[in-house]
Design a protein around this motif. Structure first.
Motif, PDB file in Angstrom:
ATOM      1  N   VAL A 149       0.724  75.625 -12.533  1.00  0.00           N
ATOM      2  CA  VAL A 149       1.265  74.639 -11.600  1.00  0.00           C
ATOM      3  C   VAL A 149       2.565  74.083 -12.191  1.00  0.00           C
ATOM      4  O   VAL A 149       2.597  73.697 -13.361  1.00  0.00           O
ATOM      5  N   ASP A 150       3.628  74.069 -11.404  1.00  0.00           N
ATOM      6  CA  ASP A 150       4.879  73.442 -11.842  1.00  0.00           C
ATOM      7  C   ASP A 150       4.893  72.016 -11.292  1.00  0.00           C
ATOM      8  O   ASP A 150       5.089  71.805 -10.087  1.00  0.00           O
ATOM      9  N   VAL A 151       4.645  71.055 -12.176  1.00  0.00           N
ATOM     10  CA  VAL A 151       4.433  69.681 -11.727  1.00  0.00           C
ATOM     11  C   VAL A 151       5.768  68.949 -11.576  1.00  0.00           C
ATOM     12  O   VAL A 151       6.428  68.588 -12.552  1.00  0.00           O
ATOM     13  N   SER A 178       5.630  72.673 -20.662  1.00  0.00           N
ATOM     14  CA  SER A 178       6.844  71.976 -20.226  1.00  0.00           C
ATOM     15  C   SER A 178       7.582  72.705 -19.102  1.00  0.00           C
ATOM     16  O   SER A 178       7.725  73.928 -19.123  1.00  0.00           O
ATOM     17  N   HIS A 179       8.083  71.925 -18.144  1.00  0.00           N
ATOM     18  CA  HIS A 179       8.935  72.454 -17.068  1.00  0.00           C
ATOM     19  C   HIS A 179      10.360  71.925 -17.269  1.00  0.00           C
ATOM     20  O   HIS A 179      11.109  71.788 -16.319  1.00  0.00           O
ATOM     21  N   GLY A 180      10.696  71.594 -18.551  1.00  0.00           N
ATOM     22  CA  GLY A 180      11.998  70.974 -18.831  1.00  0.00           C
ATOM     23  C   GLY A 180      11.960  69.492 -18.510  1.00  0.00           C
ATOM     24  O   GLY A 180      10.944  68.974 -18.027  1.00  0.00           O
ATOM     25  N   ALA A 238      14.637  67.533 -16.672  1.00  0.00           N
ATOM     26  CA  ALA A 238      15.263  67.027 -15.437  1.00  0.00           C
ATOM     27  C   ALA A 238      15.455  68.072 -14.342  1.00  0.00           C
ATOM     28  O   ALA A 238      16.242  67.868 -13.408  1.00  0.00           O
ATOM     29  N   HIS A 239      14.732  69.168 -14.398  1.00  0.00           N
ATOM     30  CA  HIS A 239      14.783  70.217 -13.378  1.00  0.00           C
ATOM     31  C   HIS A 239      16.179  70.767 -13.122  1.00  0.00           C
ATOM     32  O   HIS A 239      16.530  71.141 -12.005  1.00  0.00           O
ATOM     33  N   GLU A 240      16.964  70.825 -14.174  1.00  0.00           N
ATOM     34  CA  GLU A 240      18.299  71.420 -14.057  1.00  0.00           C
ATOM     35  C   GLU A 240      18.158  72.908 -14.404  1.00  0.00           C
ATOM     36  O   GLU A 240      17.671  73.241 -15.485  1.00  0.00           O
ATOM     37  N   ALA A 276      11.273  77.456 -17.172  1.00  0.00           N
ATOM     38  CA  ALA A 276      12.568  76.930 -16.720  1.00  0.00           C
ATOM     39  C   ALA A 276      12.515  76.584 -15.235  1.00  0.00           C
ATOM     40  O   ALA A 276      11.837  77.256 -14.456  1.00  0.00           O
ATOM     41  N   ALA A 277      13.225  75.525 -14.845  1.00  0.00           N
ATOM     42  CA  ALA A 277      13.334  75.147 -13.434  1.00  0.00           C
ATOM     43  C   ALA A 277      13.850  76.353 -12.654  1.00  0.00           C
ATOM     44  O   ALA A 277      14.789  77.030 -13.079  1.00  0.00           O
ATOM     45  N   SER A 278      13.229  76.620 -11.514  1.00  0.00           N
ATOM     46  CA  SER A 278      13.660  77.710 -10.618  1.00  0.00           C
ATOM     47  C   SER A 278      13.785  79.064 -11.327  1.00  0.00           C
ATOM     48  O   SER A 278      14.671  79.849 -10.990  1.00  0.00           O
ATOM     49  N   PHE A 279      12.917  79.364 -12.278  1.00  0.00           N
ATOM     50  CA  PHE A 279      12.943  80.653 -12.995  1.00  0.00           C
ATOM     51  C   PHE A 279      14.367  81.041 -13.372  1.00  0.00           C
ATOM     52  O   PHE A 279      14.857  82.121 -13.066  1.00  0.00           O
ATOM     53  N   LEU A 309       2.126  77.640  -8.413  1.00  0.00           N
ATOM     54  CA  LEU A 309       2.370  76.837  -7.215  1.00  0.00           C
ATOM     55  C   LEU A 309       2.784  75.433  -7.631  1.00  0.00           C
ATOM     56  O   LEU A 309       2.807  75.100  -8.812  1.00  0.00           O
ATOM     57  N   HIS A 310       3.173  74.640  -6.640  1.00  0.00           N
ATOM     58  CA  HIS A 310       3.684  73.284  -6.882  1.00  0.00           C
ATOM     59  C   HIS A 310       2.777  72.269  -6.187  1.00  0.00           C
ATOM     60  O   HIS A 310       2.256  72.558  -5.113  1.00  0.00           O
ATOM     61  N   PRO A 311       2.656  71.066  -6.762  1.00  0.00           N
ATOM     62  CA  PRO A 311       1.822  70.044  -6.099  1.00  0.00           C
ATOM     63  C   PRO A 311       2.264  69.768  -4.660  1.00  0.00           C
ATOM     64  O   PRO A 311       1.419  69.547  -3.788  1.00  0.00           O
TER      65      PRO A 311
HETATM   66 ZN   LIG Z   1      10.292  73.547 -10.537  1.00  0.00          ZN
END
Ligand SMILES: [Zn+2]
Length: 281
Positions: free
Chosen positions: A12-14, A85-87, A89-91, A125-128, A226-228
């Protein structure tokens, strides 16, 4: 003689509904704190669904979210899940300099470990956004203390994609890190994305299940994400975005929860660190 099928990874990418790439430019970072938050309730729903199905998953949590909702981070860990971790700040990585990326990767790891009191080994990483031209990112992840990454989508795509990357786990040159690309199916030499997200909502469920079964039948684990916000059909609608972005984000949201329940039942699932043999306990 029957052979057990590979175990797959549920992830899950939170992040909040307003963090996604499809809404790029609509939510400047200094306005994030003023947006209605949905992430706690939506993530809690996923934690409950996983508990009901006896599934342990990997949660790639945004540092920005962990800082605001440390109790959510603790709830994830208490549910028997892996915190990753998904980073911060989603940059997307390809929009950062190497120095900025390194700082963001380190900051998110520190924030998450602080909130949960456990070690973080995985990164997405944000957005692969690890692609051909920014593979230096792997070296920076290793330097920051990560052991594995799941940041490559080895397909052609207008926002992300690293089409000539390996389809399955690989060690990026010059590192000891393991990269676990999101799942694709190869049909007649073409790679079809079937790792989750928008594709999970777009394809009829039996087609998606068939694709994952094909990958398992070839002896490989599937890496699903998936995402919440994908289990939240009532989230506020964003005005003024393109038809394509609107479709990508809102298509079939009302069906995700039911489809996910079937997916949890139809396959065997675990967390990345356990599949990769990195889990402490
Ligand atoms: Zn994301």
């Amino acid at each position: 003689m029957s052979r057990a099928l590979p175990v797959n990874v549920m992830s899950v990418d939170v992040e909040e509904h307003f963090h996604v790439a499809a809404f790029d430019g609509h939510f400047p970072r200094d306005e994030w704190a003023n947006q209605p938050s949905r992430v706690e309730a939506n993530t809690s729903l996923l934690v409950e669904m996983f508990a009901a199905h006896g599934v342990s998953a990997t949660f790639f949590v945004l540092g920005w979210v962990a800082e605001r909702y440390p109790s959510l981070v603790r709830r994830i860990v208490a549910g028997g899940h892996e915190l990753a971790s998904h980073g911060y700040a989603h940059e997307p990585a390809f929009r950062q300099t190497r120095e900025q990326f390194a700082a963001d990767a380190m900051r998110s790891k520190a924030v998450l470990e602080d909130a949960a009191g456990c070690q973080v080994l995985g990164y997405r990483a944000a957005s692969f956004s690890i692609v051909k031209r920014n593979q230096w990112a792997f070296e920076e992840l290793e330097r920051a203390g990560y052991r594995y990454s799941s940041s490559v989508n080895p397909v052609r795509h207008d926002i992300y994609g690293f089409p000539d990357a390996p389809r399955f786990n690989f060690t990026p040159a010059g590192t000891n890190l393991l990269e676990c690309p999101v799942t694709t199916l190869e049909i007649a030499g073409a790679r079809v994305p079937c790792g989750g997200g928008g594709y999970f909502r777009l394809l009829p469920y039996p087609v998606f299940r068939w694709a994952l079964r094909q990958v398992n039948a070839s002896g490989h684990s599937c890496y699903f994400y998936l995402h919440p916000w994908e289990v939240d059909p009532d989230q506020p609608r964003v005005d003024g975005v393109s038809w394509k972005s609107r479709f990508r984000h809102y298509n079939n949201l009302h069906r995700t929860e039911q489809r996910l329940a079937r997916l949890l039942q139809d396959f065997r699932w675990t967390r990345f660190d356990r599949l990769l043999g990195l889990a402490a306990g």
